[in-house]
Design an enzyme around this catalytic site. Sequence first.
Site, PDB file in Angstrom:
ATOM      1  N   LYS A  17      -2.866   1.114  -2.973  1.00  0.00           N
ATOM      2  CA  LYS A  17      -2.813  -0.558  -2.656  1.00  0.00           C
ATOM      3  C   LYS A  17      -3.772  -1.206  -2.502  1.00  0.00           C
ATOM      4  O   LYS A  17      -4.744  -0.756  -1.933  1.00  0.00           O
ATOM      5  CB  LYS A  17      -1.357  -0.479  -1.967  1.00  0.00           C
ATOM      6  CG  LYS A  17      -0.243  -0.058  -2.425  1.00  0.00           C
ATOM      7  CD  LYS A  17       0.809  -0.134  -1.164  1.00  0.00           C
ATOM      8  CE  LYS A  17       2.325   0.507  -1.921  1.00  0.00           C
ATOM      9  NZ  LYS A  17       3.182   0.330  -0.664  1.00  0.00           N
ATOM     10  N   ARG A 123       4.553  13.048  -2.066  1.00  0.00           N
ATOM     11  CA  ARG A 123       5.255  12.429  -1.063  1.00  0.00           C
ATOM     12  C   ARG A 123       5.111  13.167   0.165  1.00  0.00           C
ATOM     13  O   ARG A 123       4.791  12.171   1.097  1.00  0.00           O
ATOM     14  CB  ARG A 123       6.571  12.566  -1.459  1.00  0.00           C
ATOM     15  CG  ARG A 123       7.262  11.779  -2.641  1.00  0.00           C
ATOM     16  CD  ARG A 123       7.056   9.939  -2.100  1.00  0.00           C
ATOM     17  NE  ARG A 123       7.882   9.469  -1.433  1.00  0.00           N
ATOM     18  CZ  ARG A 123       8.510   8.349  -1.273  1.00  0.00           C
ATOM     19  NH1 ARG A 123       7.964   7.359  -2.092  1.00  0.00           N
ATOM     20  NH2 ARG A 123       9.335   8.020  -0.468  1.00  0.00           N
ATOM     21  N   THR A 129       7.561   6.058   4.675  1.00  0.00           N
ATOM     22  CA  THR A 129       7.069   4.901   4.442  1.00  0.00           C
ATOM     23  C   THR A 129       6.553   3.905   5.554  1.00  0.00           C
ATOM     24  O   THR A 129       5.594   3.040   5.205  1.00  0.00           O
ATOM     25  CB  THR A 129       8.664   3.817   3.985  1.00  0.00           C
ATOM     26  OG1 THR A 129       9.093   4.891   2.916  1.00  0.00           O
ATOM     27  CG2 THR A 129       8.208   2.531   3.527  1.00  0.00           C
ATOM     28  N   ARG A 140      -0.648   8.162   5.400  1.00  0.00           N
ATOM     29  CA  ARG A 140       0.000   6.653   6.081  1.00  0.00           C
ATOM     30  C   ARG A 140       0.139   6.900   7.639  1.00  0.00           C
ATOM     31  O   ARG A 140      -0.098   6.218   8.176  1.00  0.00           O
ATOM     32  CB  ARG A 140       1.647   6.378   5.604  1.00  0.00           C
ATOM     33  CG  ARG A 140       1.548   5.774   4.193  1.00  0.00           C
ATOM     34  CD  ARG A 140       3.005   6.011   3.602  1.00  0.00           C
ATOM     35  NE  ARG A 140       3.214   5.254   2.489  1.00  0.00           N
ATOM     36  CZ  ARG A 140       4.214   5.261   1.769  1.00  0.00           C
ATOM     37  NH1 ARG A 140       5.202   5.818   2.032  1.00  0.00           N
ATOM     38  NH2 ARG A 140       4.423   4.533   0.622  1.00  0.00           N
ATOM     39  N   ASN A 160       1.165   0.206   3.895  1.00  0.00           N
ATOM     40  CA  ASN A 160       0.962   1.616   4.043  1.00  0.00           C
ATOM     41  C   ASN A 160       0.369   2.253   2.964  1.00  0.00           C
ATOM     42  O   ASN A 160       0.467   3.395   2.630  1.00  0.00           O
ATOM     43  CB  ASN A 160       2.434   2.031   4.053  1.00  0.00           C
ATOM     44  CG  ASN A 160       3.369   1.734   2.537  1.00  0.00           C
ATOM     45  OD1 ASN A 160       2.675   1.172   1.962  1.00  0.00           O
ATOM     46  ND2 ASN A 160       4.566   1.886   2.912  1.00  0.00           N
ATOM     47  N   HIS A 163       1.455   3.722  -3.164  1.00  0.00           N
ATOM     48  CA  HIS A 163       2.756   3.870  -3.458  1.00  0.00           C
ATOM     49  C   HIS A 163       2.700   5.301  -4.181  1.00  0.00           C
ATOM     50  O   HIS A 163       1.985   5.768  -4.734  1.00  0.00           O
ATOM     51  CB  HIS A 163       3.089   2.913  -4.566  1.00  0.00           C
ATOM     52  CG  HIS A 163       4.310   3.402  -5.407  1.00  0.00           C
ATOM     53  ND1 HIS A 163       5.653   3.340  -4.718  1.00  0.00           N
ATOM     54  CD2 HIS A 163       4.402   3.974  -6.582  1.00  0.00           C
ATOM     55  CE1 HIS A 163       6.401   3.799  -6.100  1.00  0.00           C
ATOM     56  NE2 HIS A 163       5.786   4.388  -6.941  1.00  0.00           N
TER      57      HIS A 163
HETATM   58  P1  ADP Z   1       8.026   3.878  -0.414  1.00  0.00           P
HETATM   59  O1  ADP Z   1       6.950   3.328  -0.964  1.00  0.00           O
HETATM   60  O2  ADP Z   1       7.788   4.951   0.878  1.00  0.00           O
HETATM   61  O3  ADP Z   1       8.802   4.770  -1.517  1.00  0.00           O
HETATM   62  P2  ADP Z   1      10.348   2.056  -0.363  1.00  0.00           P
HETATM   63  O4  ADP Z   1      10.463   2.237  -1.954  1.00  0.00           O
HETATM   64  O5  ADP Z   1      11.427   2.102   0.242  1.00  0.00           O
HETATM   65  O6  ADP Z   1       9.161   3.042   0.245  1.00  0.00           O
HETATM   66  O7  ADP Z   1       9.599   0.585  -0.327  1.00  0.00           O
HETATM   67  C1  ADP Z   1       8.548   0.287  -1.069  1.00  0.00           C
HETATM   68  C2  ADP Z   1       7.297  -0.449  -0.418  1.00  0.00           C
HETATM   69  O8  ADP Z   1       8.093  -1.703   0.231  1.00  0.00           O
HETATM   70  C3  ADP Z   1       7.112   0.096   0.847  1.00  0.00           C
HETATM   71  O9  ADP Z   1       6.009   1.132   0.486  1.00  0.00           O
HETATM   72  C4  ADP Z   1       6.739  -0.799   1.794  1.00  0.00           C
HETATM   73  O10 ADP Z   1       5.206  -1.375   1.224  1.00  0.00           O
HETATM   74  C5  ADP Z   1       7.340  -2.087   1.540  1.00  0.00           C
HETATM   75  N1  ADP Z   1       8.574  -2.173   2.538  1.00  0.00           N
HETATM   76  C6  ADP Z   1       9.502  -1.356   2.429  1.00  0.00           C
HETATM   77  N2  ADP Z   1      10.483  -1.634   3.454  1.00  0.00           N
HETATM   78  C7  ADP Z   1       9.886  -3.022   4.032  1.00  0.00           C
HETATM   79  C8  ADP Z   1      10.398  -3.887   5.107  1.00  0.00           C
HETATM   80  N3  ADP Z   1      11.353  -3.566   5.816  1.00  0.00           N
HETATM   81  N4  ADP Z   1       9.573  -4.820   5.290  1.00  0.00           N
HETATM   82  C9  ADP Z   1       8.231  -5.021   4.583  1.00  0.00           C
HETATM   83  N5  ADP Z   1       8.035  -4.141   3.532  1.00  0.00           N
HETATM   84  C10 ADP Z   1       8.687  -3.321   3.401  1.00  0.00           C
HETATM   85 MG    MG Z   2       9.762   3.990  -2.896  1.00  0.00          MG
END
Ligand code: ADP
Ligand code: MG
Length: 205
Positions: A17, A123, A129, A140, A160, A163
């Site tokens: 990212k 992962r 996340t 992360r 974070n 992705h």
């Molecule tokens: P991951 O990237 O771990 O698969 P998700 O698919 O749940 O997580 O969410 C996608 C992305 O959205 C996260 O990596 C993060 O950058 C952002 N995100 C998730 N939840 C929140 C939140 N509550 N507030 C702000 N950004 C969020």
């Molecule tokens: Mg996701």
Amino acid sequence: MVAKRHYKEERTLVIIKPDSIQRSLIGEIISRFERIGLKLIGLKFTVATAKQVEEHYTLDPEWRLVTGEKNISAYKAKGLKHPYEGDPYKVTDFILKKLIKYFTSGPVILSVWQGAHAVAVVRKLVGGTEPLTSDVGTIRGDFVLDSYEMADGDGRAVRNLVHASGSVKEAEAEIKHWFKRAELVSYKHLSESILYDINLDGILE
Ligand code: ADP
Ligand code: MG
């Protein structure tokens, strides 16, 4: 009947990212996937469009519900009440808008990695996340210090760094979304013999 693919053929998508690139973490992140033995089969450096990002996150119709609920549970686990507790879809609508801003703020790197259990392994290396609670030793957990509360309070996405596809199905759809078939390179990596060769012959002279 479709032949079941061997584990070593599993693929996953990693997006480095914009914050990683600004933090000069490209090499550090890529080296973690390289050193575990995954094979890089696709790579692009680009600026994503809002449309590409929105489509990416809504490829899976469940994503809105799951991500909203995950955010609400994270608040609960810390003894906090989420402002939109009963409405996971509303939670994700906001997240999606913030994500588009985050993802399109600068260049990103799109990469496809192949190897045994690629989705789960990536992962594991990436971590949970929310950086505040992701394990030490993960990308992360080691390189950034954001939290849901801080990001939500400031009205922005959780930063974070990466992705990574969440399941094999998600990976297949995401890879198709960002890469044409011809952009994925099919080749042998020398380390595959020691990782996957059944007889381990040909080492001793
Ligand atoms: P991951 O990237 O771990 O698969 P998700 O698919 O749940 O997580 O969410 C996608 C992305 O959205 C996260 O990596 C993060 O950058 C952002 N995100 C998730 N939840 C929140 C939140 N509550 N507030 C702000 N950004 C969020
Ligand atoms: Mg996701």
